[in-house]
Design a protein around this motif. Sequence first.
Motif, PDB file in Angstrom:
ATOM      1  N   GLN A 106       3.231   5.357   9.146  1.00 33.90           N
ATOM      2  CA  GLN A 106       2.772   5.020   7.787  1.00 33.90           C
ATOM      3  C   GLN A 106       3.793   4.088   7.158  1.00 33.90           C
ATOM      4  N   VAL A 107       3.338   2.925   6.808  1.00 35.16           N
ATOM      5  CA  VAL A 107       4.214   1.905   6.233  1.00 35.16           C
ATOM      6  C   VAL A 107       3.544   1.393   4.977  1.00 35.16           C
ATOM      7  N   GLY A 108       4.305   1.110   3.945  1.00 33.21           N
ATOM      8  CA  GLY A 108       3.652   0.565   2.763  1.00 33.21           C
ATOM      9  C   GLY A 108       4.596   0.347   1.611  1.00 33.21           C
ATOM     10  N   ARG A 109       3.979   0.105   0.451  1.00 29.09           N
ATOM     11  CA  ARG A 109       4.715  -0.248  -0.759  1.00 29.09           C
ATOM     12  C   ARG A 109       4.094   0.549  -1.898  1.00 29.09           C
ATOM     13  N   LEU A 110       4.952   1.101  -2.777  1.00 29.23           N
ATOM     14  CA  LEU A 110       4.484   1.767  -3.995  1.00 29.23           C
ATOM     15  C   LEU A 110       4.850   0.835  -5.135  1.00 29.23           C
ATOM     16  N   GLY A 111       3.854   0.297  -5.824  1.00 33.63           N
ATOM     17  CA  GLY A 111       4.151  -0.738  -6.816  1.00 33.63           C
ATOM     18  C   GLY A 111       4.699  -1.964  -6.088  1.00 33.63           C
ATOM     19  N   ASP A 112       5.553  -2.741  -6.798  1.00 29.32           N
ATOM     20  CA  ASP A 112       6.044  -3.987  -6.200  1.00 29.32           C
ATOM     21  C   ASP A 112       7.324  -3.807  -5.407  1.00 29.32           C
ATOM     22  N   ASN A 113       8.066  -2.737  -5.680  1.00 34.32           N
ATOM     23  CA  ASN A 113       9.459  -2.759  -5.215  1.00 34.32           C
ATOM     24  C   ASN A 113       9.938  -1.481  -4.533  1.00 34.32           C
ATOM     25  N   ILE A 114       9.020  -0.556  -4.227  1.00 34.51           N
ATOM     26  CA  ILE A 114       9.432   0.638  -3.475  1.00 34.51           C
ATOM     27  C   ILE A 114       8.704   0.613  -2.129  1.00 34.51           C
ATOM     28  N   TYR A 115       9.475   0.485  -1.060  1.00 35.66           N
ATOM     29  CA  TYR A 115       8.911   0.359   0.290  1.00 35.66           C
ATOM     30  C   TYR A 115       9.177   1.644   1.066  1.00 35.66           C
ATOM     31  N   TYR A 116       8.334   1.895   2.064  1.00 37.74           N
ATOM     32  CA  TYR A 116       8.578   3.071   2.899  1.00 37.74           C
ATOM     33  C   TYR A 116       8.082   2.841   4.316  1.00 37.74           C
ATOM     34  N   SER A 117       8.677   3.587   5.232  1.00 38.17           N
ATOM     35  CA  SER A 117       8.157   3.688   6.597  1.00 38.17           C
ATOM     36  C   SER A 117       8.456   5.099   7.067  1.00 38.17           C
ATOM     37  N   GLN A 118       7.473   5.764   7.636  1.00 35.09           N
ATOM     38  CA  GLN A 118       7.656   7.145   8.067  1.00 35.09           C
ATOM     39  C   GLN A 118       6.537   7.516   9.051  1.00 35.09           C
ATOM     40  N   GLY A 119       6.649   8.711   9.612  1.00 31.78           N
ATOM     41  CA  GLY A 119       5.520   9.286  10.356  1.00 31.78           C
ATOM     42  C   GLY A 119       5.282   8.681  11.725  1.00 31.78           C
ATOM     43  N   CYS A 120       6.364   8.451  12.484  1.00 31.11           N
ATOM     44  CA  CYS A 120       6.112   7.847  13.803  1.00 31.11           C
ATOM     45  C   CYS A 120       5.724   8.901  14.827  1.00 31.11           C
ATOM     46  N   SER A 121       5.507  10.140  14.385  1.00 27.26           N
ATOM     47  CA  SER A 121       4.793  11.146  15.177  1.00 27.26           C
ATOM     48  C   SER A 121       5.426  11.452  16.531  1.00 27.26           C
ATOM     49  N   GLY A 122       6.735  11.551  16.585  1.00 29.57           N
ATOM     50  CA  GLY A 122       7.365  12.038  17.807  1.00 29.57           C
ATOM     51  C   GLY A 122       7.997  10.973  18.667  1.00 29.57           C
ATOM     52  N   HIS A 123       7.482   9.731  18.605  1.00 34.28           N
ATOM     53  CA  HIS A 123       8.097   8.630  19.350  1.00 34.28           C
ATOM     54  C   HIS A 123       8.666   7.644  18.342  1.00 34.28           C
TER      55      HIS A 123
END
Length: 425
Positions: free
Chosen positions: A348-365
Amino acid sequence: MQQYVDSYYSASRNRDRAHPPLTESVECDVCVVGAGYTGLSTAIALLEQGFKVIVIEAARIGFGASGRNGGQIVNSYSRDIDVIERTAGSHAASVLGPMAFEGGRIIRERVARYGIQCDLKDGGVFAAITPRQLGHLQAQKQLWERYGNDRLELLDARRIREVVGSERYVGGLLDMSGGHIHPLNLALGEAEAVCSLGGTIHEQTPATKIERGAQPLVHTPHGQVRANFVVIAGNAYLGDLVPELAAKSMPCGTQVIATEPLSDELAHSLLPQDYCVEDCNYLLDYYRLSADKRLIYGGGVVYGARDPADIESIIRPKMLRTFPQLRQVKIDYAWTGNFLLTLSRLPQVGRLGDNIYYSQGCSGHGVTYTHLAGKVLAEALRGQAERFDVLAGLPHYPFPGGRLLRVPFTALGAAYYQLRDRLGV
Ligand SMILES: Cc1cc2nc3c(=O)[nH]c(=O)nc-3n(C[C@H](O)[C@H](O)[C@H](O)COP(=O)(O)OP(=O)(O)OC[C@H]3O[C@@H](n4cnc5c(N)ncnc54)[C@H](O)[C@@H]3O)c2cc1C
């Protein structure tokens, strides 16, 4: 100070410098929340581009999955690229396909550039227990070659015995662009790279609240960080800091044991070329030798990430099923760690508003993916969001049963796939 669990990695960690907690109000271009591979990789990529970066870590560097994992450099995502072709379309697959092999290259570049001592070895084997699994590996080989991985060899029943001293497998796939590392020492080396590039890391500094706005403010117990951008890299350890991120993912535990050091002869009989191995079952086993010739063996999944009481009793029988010759060998360490599962098994990769980014949930690998993610997040913050947008466009769904029932529902689904593995269908 929070300690690592009773892991072999904490006992064999390289020395590192102190990273005191944040005790004041500071400003920077980018505040990264979490010092696992995602956070550290993002920080390195940004610092190399001249950004001012502060990393805050709730516990210690590599405290999460990055300091506890199996150490396997496994290419691709937790879902095969053909599934991406089917669910996200041919454009997404054409972008994400070649990227599936980039994370391993980033790790090797960083290890070389920053002189990271993490026992890096080349070569990873996917081991097939059933003919159906071997057929799947054959198809994957063609797919991976189409997307640029030309370091693959299909192993038949005779050939796999030359690389894995077990009678369990009918064949496998050797990926020489895979490999293995001491995972905590990779994280510690990357943290050292962050500091050498002028970045700052504060351990024992949890983000307790993020105030959104033109310049988000990250609160911590004894200080705060005002930044142009925030990158959230807390993965399965993030809790409810950002409720939107918790909604479509589920923390899960997986367990690992380390044997006592094996004799050279015994270690060589198990894994003569020192490759790492993971099998192809839905709930897979993964193993490799450490630099001091312990067998590091992991497997099992605890949905919802409750810590099991007796890890050795769960993992040792799995190890003995693969290597009955280890019956007399002692287990010196046993530990658990959490990864973040998504229903699609895609990150799961994305942006909340203009300036908060995230990447998570690579599910074991995630060892390779998180390194790729850091680079892609840094590209997006620099305004080059083509690859970020494709990752951010991957479809995600809530787990059936909601937060209350997602654990039993997912365990039921997994039981079905386990049964299929057992029946070889
Ligand atoms: C036991 C185990 C074995 C695995 N084996 C393999 C393998 O062999 N190969 C493979 O490819 N993948 C493997 N994985 C998966 C892989 O380790 C992870 O996908 C990857 O390390 C995730 O990195 P990350 O940086 O996203 O998260 P993490 O490494 O979990 O880091 C998140 C960090 O954020 C911090 N944090 C959380 N909340 C806050 C907050 N509010 N404020 C500040 N800091 C915060 C945490 O303390 C933690 O240090 C394994 C995972 C586990 C658990």
